[in-house]
Design an enzyme around this catalytic site. Structure first.
Site, mmCIF file in Angstrom:
data_model
loop_
_atom_site.group_PDB
_atom_site.id
_atom_site.type_symbol
_atom_site.label_atom_id
_atom_site.label_comp_id
_atom_site.label_asym_id
_atom_site.label_seq_id
_atom_site.Cartn_x
_atom_site.Cartn_y
_atom_site.Cartn_z
ATOM 1 N N CYS A 12 13.029 24.828 95.434
ATOM 2 C CA CYS A 12 13.804 24.360 94.288
ATOM 3 C C CYS A 12 12.902 24.450 93.063
ATOM 4 O O CYS A 12 11.878 25.124 93.080
ATOM 5 C CB CYS A 12 14.379 22.960 94.513
ATOM 6 S SG CYS A 12 13.199 21.588 94.507
ATOM 7 N N ASN A 15 10.180 20.801 93.395
ATOM 8 C CA ASN A 15 9.785 20.383 94.734
ATOM 9 C C ASN A 15 9.653 18.865 94.857
ATOM 10 O O ASN A 15 8.792 18.357 95.562
ATOM 11 C CB ASN A 15 8.491 21.091 95.162
ATOM 12 C CG ASN A 15 8.162 20.956 96.655
ATOM 13 O OD1 ASN A 15 7.020 20.791 97.021
ATOM 14 N ND2 ASN A 15 9.162 21.016 97.510
ATOM 15 N N CYS A 17 12.983 16.892 94.629
ATOM 16 C CA CYS A 17 14.315 16.369 94.985
ATOM 17 C C CYS A 17 14.953 17.160 96.129
ATOM 18 O O CYS A 17 15.019 16.697 97.253
ATOM 19 C CB CYS A 17 15.253 16.385 93.779
ATOM 20 S SG CYS A 17 14.791 15.300 92.419
ATOM 21 N N ARG A 18 15.414 18.363 95.809
ATOM 22 C CA ARG A 18 16.223 19.136 96.758
ATOM 23 C C ARG A 18 15.430 19.761 97.894
ATOM 24 O O ARG A 18 15.789 19.597 99.066
ATOM 25 C CB ARG A 18 17.002 20.221 96.014
ATOM 26 C CG ARG A 18 17.977 19.647 94.996
ATOM 27 C CD ARG A 18 18.586 20.724 94.124
ATOM 28 N NE ARG A 18 17.577 21.284 93.213
ATOM 29 C CZ ARG A 18 17.788 22.339 92.437
ATOM 30 N NH1 ARG A 18 18.946 22.971 92.461
ATOM 31 N NH2 ARG A 18 16.829 22.776 91.629
ATOM 32 N N SER A 19 14.369 20.506 97.573
ATOM 33 C CA SER A 19 13.658 21.207 98.656
ATOM 34 C C SER A 19 12.916 20.255 99.604
ATOM 35 O O SER A 19 12.930 20.490 100.814
ATOM 36 C CB SER A 19 12.749 22.307 98.109
ATOM 37 O OG SER A 19 11.799 21.827 97.205
ATOM 38 N N ASP A 132 21.071 19.918 90.962
ATOM 39 C CA ASP A 132 19.790 19.223 90.885
ATOM 40 C C ASP A 132 20.004 17.742 90.563
ATOM 41 O O ASP A 132 20.391 17.388 89.453
ATOM 42 C CB ASP A 132 18.918 19.872 89.809
ATOM 43 C CG ASP A 132 17.472 19.404 89.867
ATOM 44 O OD1 ASP A 132 17.197 18.355 90.485
ATOM 45 O OD2 ASP A 132 16.623 20.102 89.278
#
Length: 162
Positions: A12, A15, A17-19, A132
């Site tokens: 993401c 690095n 939140c999402r990944s 995001d």
């Protein structure tokens, strides 16, 4: 799956939140299915703003609520070696796909065939990319997409490894 572990890198922007959420969810699913050691999972960001930081508080709280461990998750930036060694480079949105492809080209590498969006695996969700939550604040929506995508990715890896 007794050969070299299949490797997955979730990507993401920062690095945090999402990944890292995807990394933790995928690790959890791999453990649940008794596949630890067969699949290596990591995450990285295309940007360097959060390098060395733990995941965002929203990600940590959501993972804790779902009973998913987040230990060992520290933000890092995408590296040349990632482009060379990971079998799957799973991006959260189009911007991340572009970032990975630009990084590969910069290093004279081809990431063709191993870069795709997580949401490509869940077309039934009707979204083009994982939003995001750093900006939206909607960690629950992100978790639903990440969980569904990781489940489909794991199915794909297992079927391709047979």
């Amino acid at each position: 799956m007794d050969h070299k572990p299949v490797s997955v890198l979730f990507v993401c922007l920062g690095n945090i939140c999402r990944s890292p959420m995807a990394e933790a969810v995928m690790r959890h699913l791999i453990e649940e299915r008794g596949l630890a050691g067969s699949i290596k999972v990591d995450s990285a960001g295309t940007g360097d703003w959060h390098v060395g930081h733990p995941p965002h508080k929203g990600t940590r709280q959501l993972l804790e609520r779902e009973g998913i461990r987040a230990d060992g998750l520290i933000a890092r930036q995408l590296r040349r070696g990632d482009l060379e060694t990971f079998d799957y480079l799973v991006c959260m949105d189009d911007s991340n796909v572009s970032g990975v492809l630009v990084a590969a080209a910069k290093h004279g590498l081809s990431a063709s065939g191993k870069v795709f969006k997580l949401t490509d695996l869940v077309p039934d969700k009707g979204v083009d990319g994982v939003p995001d939550p750093y900006y939206t604040g909607n960690f629950d929506e992100v978790y639903e997409l990440v969980r569904a995508g990781c489940e489909r990715l794991l199915e794909r890896i297992v079927s391709e490894s047979r």
